[in-house]
Design a protein around this motif. Structure first.
Motif, PDB file in Angstrom:
ATOM      1  N   VAL A 191       0.689   3.078  -8.771  1.00  0.00           N
ATOM      2  CA  VAL A 191       1.410   1.807  -8.800  1.00  0.00           C
ATOM      3  C   VAL A 191       1.929   1.511 -10.205  1.00  0.00           C
ATOM      4  O   VAL A 191       1.198   1.641 -11.193  1.00  0.00           O
ATOM      5  CB  VAL A 191       0.491   0.662  -8.328  1.00  0.00           C
ATOM      6  CG1 VAL A 191       1.168  -0.697  -8.505  1.00  0.00           C
ATOM      7  CG2 VAL A 191       0.097   0.876  -6.870  1.00  0.00           C
ATOM      8  N   ASP A 192       3.202   1.122 -10.285  1.00  0.00           N
ATOM      9  CA  ASP A 192       3.780   0.667 -11.544  1.00  0.00           C
ATOM     10  C   ASP A 192       4.317  -0.754 -11.362  1.00  0.00           C
ATOM     11  O   ASP A 192       4.309  -1.297 -10.257  1.00  0.00           O
ATOM     12  CB  ASP A 192       4.875   1.619 -12.038  1.00  0.00           C
ATOM     13  CG  ASP A 192       5.995   1.819 -11.017  1.00  0.00           C
ATOM     14  OD1 ASP A 192       6.096   1.021 -10.050  1.00  0.00           O
ATOM     15  OD2 ASP A 192       6.771   2.775 -11.181  1.00  0.00           O
ATOM     16  N   GLN A 193       4.781  -1.335 -12.449  1.00  0.00           N
ATOM     17  CA  GLN A 193       5.250  -2.715 -12.387  1.00  0.00           C
ATOM     18  C   GLN A 193       6.493  -2.842 -11.515  1.00  0.00           C
ATOM     19  O   GLN A 193       6.697  -3.866 -10.847  1.00  0.00           O
ATOM     20  CB  GLN A 193       5.544  -3.243 -13.794  1.00  0.00           C
ATOM     21  CG  GLN A 193       5.888  -4.730 -13.838  1.00  0.00           C
ATOM     22  CD  GLN A 193       4.784  -5.599 -13.247  1.00  0.00           C
ATOM     23  OE1 GLN A 193       3.615  -5.458 -13.600  1.00  0.00           O
ATOM     24  NE2 GLN A 193       5.147  -6.499 -12.333  1.00  0.00           N
ATOM     25  N   GLU A 194       7.329  -1.819 -11.504  1.00  0.00           N
ATOM     26  CA  GLU A 194       8.536  -1.861 -10.682  1.00  0.00           C
ATOM     27  C   GLU A 194       8.184  -2.008  -9.205  1.00  0.00           C
ATOM     28  O   GLU A 194       8.830  -2.765  -8.474  1.00  0.00           O
ATOM     29  CB  GLU A 194       9.368  -0.597 -10.896  1.00  0.00           C
ATOM     30  CG  GLU A 194      10.663  -0.585 -10.095  1.00  0.00           C
ATOM     31  CD  GLU A 194      11.473   0.679 -10.304  1.00  0.00           C
ATOM     32  OE1 GLU A 194      12.616   0.732  -9.835  1.00  0.00           O
ATOM     33  OE2 GLU A 194      10.952   1.626 -10.933  1.00  0.00           O
TER      34      GLU A 194
ATOM     35  N   GLY B 211       6.846  -7.104  -3.999  1.00  0.00           N
ATOM     36  CA  GLY B 211       6.133  -8.370  -3.888  1.00  0.00           C
ATOM     37  C   GLY B 211       4.669  -8.188  -3.536  1.00  0.00           C
ATOM     38  O   GLY B 211       3.973  -9.161  -3.202  1.00  0.00           O
ATOM     39  N   ASP B 212       4.181  -6.962  -3.616  1.00  0.00           N
ATOM     40  CA  ASP B 212       2.797  -6.639  -3.252  1.00  0.00           C
ATOM     41  C   ASP B 212       1.871  -6.964  -4.421  1.00  0.00           C
ATOM     42  O   ASP B 212       1.859  -6.265  -5.433  1.00  0.00           O
ATOM     43  CB  ASP B 212       2.703  -5.157  -2.890  1.00  0.00           C
ATOM     44  CG  ASP B 212       1.352  -4.782  -2.296  1.00  0.00           C
ATOM     45  OD1 ASP B 212       0.433  -5.618  -2.325  1.00  0.00           O
ATOM     46  OD2 ASP B 212       1.230  -3.640  -1.796  1.00  0.00           O
ATOM     47  N   GLN B 213       1.089  -8.020  -4.275  1.00  0.00           N
ATOM     48  CA  GLN B 213       0.183  -8.453  -5.333  1.00  0.00           C
ATOM     49  C   GLN B 213      -1.243  -7.944  -5.130  1.00  0.00           C
ATOM     50  O   GLN B 213      -2.155  -8.354  -5.855  1.00  0.00           O
ATOM     51  CB  GLN B 213       0.175  -9.985  -5.405  1.00  0.00           C
ATOM     52  CG  GLN B 213       1.533 -10.603  -5.695  1.00  0.00           C
ATOM     53  CD  GLN B 213       2.079 -10.201  -7.056  1.00  0.00           C
ATOM     54  OE1 GLN B 213       1.335 -10.129  -8.034  1.00  0.00           O
ATOM     55  NE2 GLN B 213       3.382  -9.940  -7.128  1.00  0.00           N
ATOM     56  N   THR B 214      -1.442  -7.056  -4.166  1.00  0.00           N
ATOM     57  CA  THR B 214      -2.790  -6.551  -3.893  1.00  0.00           C
ATOM     58  C   THR B 214      -3.166  -5.395  -4.811  1.00  0.00           C
ATOM     59  O   THR B 214      -4.317  -4.948  -4.801  1.00  0.00           O
ATOM     60  CB  THR B 214      -2.910  -6.083  -2.431  1.00  0.00           C
ATOM     61  OG1 THR B 214      -1.989  -5.007  -2.195  1.00  0.00           O
ATOM     62  CG2 THR B 214      -2.604  -7.229  -1.478  1.00  0.00           C
ATOM     63  N   TYR B 215      -2.198  -4.904  -5.593  1.00  0.00           N
ATOM     64  CA  TYR B 215      -2.459  -3.792  -6.505  1.00  0.00           C
ATOM     65  C   TYR B 215      -2.215  -4.210  -7.944  1.00  0.00           C
ATOM     66  O   TYR B 215      -1.431  -5.121  -8.220  1.00  0.00           O
ATOM     67  CB  TYR B 215      -1.546  -2.600  -6.187  1.00  0.00           C
ATOM     68  CG  TYR B 215      -1.876  -1.875  -4.906  1.00  0.00           C
ATOM     69  CD1 TYR B 215      -2.865  -0.898  -4.868  1.00  0.00           C
ATOM     70  CD2 TYR B 215      -1.187  -2.164  -3.733  1.00  0.00           C
ATOM     71  CE1 TYR B 215      -3.163  -0.226  -3.689  1.00  0.00           C
ATOM     72  CE2 TYR B 215      -1.474  -1.497  -2.552  1.00  0.00           C
ATOM     73  CZ  TYR B 215      -2.469  -0.530  -2.544  1.00  0.00           C
ATOM     74  OH  TYR B 215      -2.760   0.127  -1.373  1.00  0.00           O
ATOM     75  N   ALA B 216      -2.885  -3.502  -8.849  1.00  0.00           N
ATOM     76  CA  ALA B 216      -2.619  -3.630 -10.278  1.00  0.00           C
ATOM     77  C   ALA B 216      -1.965  -2.341 -10.756  1.00  0.00           C
ATOM     78  O   ALA B 216      -2.127  -1.280 -10.141  1.00  0.00           O
ATOM     79  CB  ALA B 216      -3.917  -3.871 -11.046  1.00  0.00           C
ATOM     80  N   VAL B 217      -1.219  -2.434 -11.836  1.00  0.00           N
ATOM     81  CA  VAL B 217      -0.567  -1.254 -12.395  1.00  0.00           C
ATOM     82  C   VAL B 217      -1.619  -0.187 -12.704  1.00  0.00           C
ATOM     83  O   VAL B 217      -2.663  -0.474 -13.291  1.00  0.00           O
ATOM     84  CB  VAL B 217       0.210  -1.618 -13.675  1.00  0.00           C
ATOM     85  CG1 VAL B 217       0.729  -0.362 -14.369  1.00  0.00           C
ATOM     86  CG2 VAL B 217       1.358  -2.559 -13.346  1.00  0.00           C
ATOM     87  N   GLY B 218      -1.349   1.044 -12.269  1.00  0.00           N
ATOM     88  CA  GLY B 218      -2.260   2.154 -12.521  1.00  0.00           C
ATOM     89  C   GLY B 218      -3.142   2.516 -11.348  1.00  0.00           C
ATOM     90  O   GLY B 218      -3.750   3.593 -11.340  1.00  0.00           O
ATOM     91  N   GLN B 219      -3.227   1.640 -10.353  1.00  0.00           N
ATOM     92  CA  GLN B 219      -4.017   1.961  -9.166  1.00  0.00           C
ATOM     93  C   GLN B 219      -3.280   2.969  -8.292  1.00  0.00           C
ATOM     94  O   GLN B 219      -2.056   3.090  -8.351  1.00  0.00           O
ATOM     95  CB  GLN B 219      -4.308   0.703  -8.344  1.00  0.00           C
ATOM     96  CG  GLN B 219      -5.403  -0.182  -8.904  1.00  0.00           C
ATOM     97  CD  GLN B 219      -5.733  -1.321  -7.957  1.00  0.00           C
ATOM     98  OE1 GLN B 219      -4.964  -2.269  -7.836  1.00  0.00           O
ATOM     99  NE2 GLN B 219      -6.865  -1.226  -7.286  1.00  0.00           N
TER     100      GLN B 219
END
Length: 232
Positions: A188-191, A197-205
């Motif tokens: 997962v990246d910020q893009e 709109g998926d807020q269930t992940y953080a960058v790097g997961q």
């Protein structure tokens, strides 16, 4: 590291790496669960494939529109066969290999669904008068936003005229997940967070694709394709 150590000069060399699709190795008994069968509507050739096959191997006809339903049904069949595939691979290679195989099949099923939608919408778009004169980038129908805008320009209808807001949100997220798997190995990246709109992940997961998500994608692209067919 190699690129950073290069010094400016008349000749410069750089290295890059782009991961390809993973090779999926399964026992023959499990592979048969994934086989798709097709019949060309032009020459009558019968052929089978373990993945998407939108071109007849005998005459080369692009049968994307006619095989869309078959491809979607094959994805459903693959998902339904996951318990049998898990059992076969586990007996052959162990529990870890079985879980990895199931994960890859689920992720590949998402990619195949998006690919099937891309091909069928390309074929449908060609039916629209004047569509060939409209410039569009390669694989544009892998993007929900860009594809929707193309349809608005040509027929005056966007995807959100054909789907509910909740359906649009889900479809956008699932297409972004396919993009993440194809280009970022599922990291997962910020893009991704911004566009999906998926807020269930953080960058790097690492993205986790659920079977239910693929079923939902299949149902949504089927509905959207049927609605587009009515308009062209």
């Amino acid at each position: 590291e190699f690129n950073r150590t290069q010094r400016p000069g008349f000749i410069q060399v750089s290295m890059s790496y782009k991961p390809g699709a993973p090779t999926l190795v399964v026992p023959i008994s499990a592979a048969e669960e994934l086989r798709q069968k097709f019949v060309c509507d032009q020459c009558g050739c019968r052929y089978s494939s373990l993945g998407a096959a939108f071109f007849c191997p005998a005459c080369g006809r692009n049968s994307a529109e006619n095989t869309f339903s078959q491809a979607i049904e094959a994805v459903r069949k693959s998902l339904a066969a996951l318990p049998a595939i898990r059992e076969a691979v586990q007996a052959y290679s162990g529990a870890d290999a079985a879980e990895n195989t199931v994960r890859e099949i689920v992720e590949n099923s998402l990619a195949r669904t998006v690919g099937a939608f891309q091909r069928v919408t390309e074929a449908l778009f060609e039916r629209v008068p004047g569509s060939r004169s409209i410039h569009r980038r390669k694989n544009v129908f892998q993007s929900i936003a860009e594809g929707s805008e193309l349809w608005r320009v040509t027929i005056g209808k966007r995807y959100d005229d054909l789907l509910t807001p909740a359906e649009m949100a889900d479809l956008t997220r699932f297409f972004q997940q396919r993009h993440l798997l194809a280009h970022c190995e599922g990291i997962v990246d910020q893009e991704y967070i911004t566009k999906s709109g998926d807020q269930t992940y953080a960058v790097g997961q690492r993205l986790v694709v659920r079977v239910e998500a693929v079923h939902r994608t299949v149902n949504l692209v089927s509905k959207l394709t049927n609605e587009l067919r009515k308009l062209v």
